[in-house]
Write an enzyme that holds these catalytic residues in place. Structure first.
Site, short mmCIF file in Angstrom:
data_model
loop_
_atom_site.label_atom_id
_atom_site.label_comp_id
_atom_site.label_asym_id
_atom_site.label_seq_id
_atom_site.Cartn_x
_atom_site.Cartn_y
_atom_site.Cartn_z
N ALA A 73 -3.67 -2.67 6.11
CA ALA A 73 -4.40 -3.18 4.95
C ALA A 73 -5.89 -2.87 5.09
O ALA A 73 -6.52 -3.22 6.08
CB ALA A 73 -4.21 -4.69 4.83
N VAL B 280 -4.23 11.65 2.14
CA VAL B 280 -2.79 11.42 2.15
C VAL B 280 -2.24 11.55 0.73
O VAL B 280 -2.63 10.80 -0.17
CB VAL B 280 -2.44 10.04 2.73
CG1 VAL B 280 -0.93 9.86 2.81
CG2 VAL B 280 -3.09 9.87 4.10
N GLY C 245 0.80 -1.21 0.00
CA GLY C 245 0.00 0.00 0.00
C GLY C 245 0.84 1.27 0.00
O GLY C 245 2.03 1.27 0.31
N LYS D 105 -14.46 2.58 7.34
CA LYS D 105 -13.36 2.97 8.25
C LYS D 105 -13.88 3.17 9.68
O LYS D 105 -13.20 2.79 10.64
CB LYS D 105 -12.70 4.25 7.75
CG LYS D 105 -12.01 4.11 6.39
CD LYS D 105 -10.97 3.00 6.37
CE LYS D 105 -9.75 3.30 7.20
NZ LYS D 105 -8.69 2.28 7.05
N LEU E 69 -7.41 -10.68 4.10
CA LEU E 69 -8.23 -10.03 5.11
C LEU E 69 -9.47 -10.85 5.49
O LEU E 69 -9.97 -10.75 6.60
CB LEU E 69 -8.68 -8.65 4.62
CG LEU E 69 -7.60 -7.57 4.52
CD1 LEU E 69 -8.16 -6.32 3.87
CD2 LEU E 69 -7.03 -7.24 5.90
N SER F 149 -8.62 6.50 9.88
CA SER F 149 -8.81 7.60 8.94
C SER F 149 -9.62 8.70 9.59
O SER F 149 -10.37 8.47 10.55
CB SER F 149 -9.54 7.10 7.69
OG SER F 149 -9.93 8.16 6.85
#
Length: 343
Positions: free
Chosen positions: A81, A186, A11, A158, A61, A124
């Site tokens: 992740a 970001v 990532g 999130k 995941l 986040s």
């Protein structure tokens, strides 16, 4: 030598964090979805120190036991992740399930691993708010309670993932403590040729994707600062709780002005001013013609400027933030290098 596991190693933020960890002398265990194509991970295995101290392992995941091998023997785990895309076919399947189940899978593996003493979760600002209000100064105490599967589904994923993480720690009482980093948008140079979702905002502006200059105000932060925040969170014993991680706010009009001054070849920057009451009304109406994620984002962010307090991360982790305008310049130079813009 301390060993740190990093999930989602390929990532945008994770790769920068791995580079910092290797530079600091750590042994790193990075998870990837598949090892079948080593060339896809060459940018990681080619980092300084990687040959001696980086090992990549497969993990998924949605497979709860797949992270056990990744975290075995590790002191610290950075869970980074998580899917990041605004519009998907099935928000529950494509966003919420990987984010929530993946977080619980990683935390479960850490709980079964006595050596793990700290987990740092990449959350986040989406878990903090999905409709910023200029009258509200956001802090670590704020939570996003408005998102859903139909309204800003990425934000919902999130928020649900971070809530699940804190609930796990509260109910299971594992042998590790949890720290969450909550970055805003970001941006910054990328270690890979893949264009990530955040940098794509700048690329789309340069490519003429936007019909005009919209009344949007973004909170942004440099990826190098976010990576350093994760390293400091791993290294600082007193670190605790959540940390808002964001630099300056900047309007789309300011970004367009900055990009225009860079004279990027082939740039088609918007010039029509829609950052006014009439323009905002038009954008709101047009938002219903957009994909669900984009449409709900526009309706919840048009005309709204976020305000946030980052005193905690500056105090506890000693973090200072780059000037976001310099980060934008660096990002555009990097996207030009990779061929995303400038043609």
């Amino acid at each position: 030598m301390r060993t740190v596991a990093v999930t989602g190693a390929t990532g945008f933020i994770a790769s920068h964090t791995i580079a910092l960890l290797l530079e600091a002398g750590y042994a790193v265990r990075g998870t990837v979805r598949s090892l079948a194509r080593p060339e896809a991970h060459a940018f990681l295995t080619g980092l300084p120190g990687a040959a001696e101290r980086l090992r990549l392992v497969e993990a998924d995941l949605l497979k709860p036991q797949s992270f056990d091998a990744a975290v075995a023997g590790c002191d610290t785990v950075l869970h980074m992740a998580s899917p990041y895309v605004m519009t998907v076919a099935d928000p529950q399947r494509d966003l919420v399930d990987p984010a929530v189940q993946g977080t619980l899978s990683v935390l479960g593996a850490c709980a079964r691993t006595p050596s793990v003493s700290r987990v740092v979760l990449t959350s986040s600002m989406a878990a903090v708010t999905d409709e910023p209000e200029s009258a509200v100064l956001l802090t670590e105490a704020n939570w996003n309670t408005r998102s859903s599967l139909t309204r800003n589904p990425y934000y919902f994923s999130k928020a649900e993932a971070e809530r699940a993480a804190w609930a796990f720690v509260e109910t299971e009482k594992p042998g590790f403590d949890l720290v969450a980093i909550n970055p805003f948008i970001v941006i910054g140079p990328s270690l890979t040729p893949q264009l990530n979702t955040s940098n794509a905002i700048l690329a789309d502006l340069l490519k003429g994707t936007y019909p005009g200059i919209i009344d949007l105000t973004w909170g942004m932060v440099d990826v190098r600062d976010v990576a350093l925040a994760h390293l400091r969170a791993a290294e600082t014993p007193a670190a605790a709780g959540r940390y808002l991680c964001a630099g300056d706010t900047i309007t789309m009009r300011e970004v367009v002005g900055l990009l225009r001054g860079l004279n990027v070849p082939g740039g088609r920057l918007p010039s029509l001013g829609l950052d006014n009451p009439v323009g905002s009304l038009l954008v709101r109406l047009l938002s219903y013609t957009q994909p669900q994620g984009v449409g709900s984002y526009l309706r919840s962010h048009i005309g709204r400027a976020p305000r946030y307090d980052t005193a905690k991360i500056q105090r506890d982790l000693g973090l200072s933030f780059r000037d976001i305008r310099g980060s934008i310049v660096d990002t555009v130079a990097d996207m030009t290098r990779w061929g995303h813009v400038g043609r």
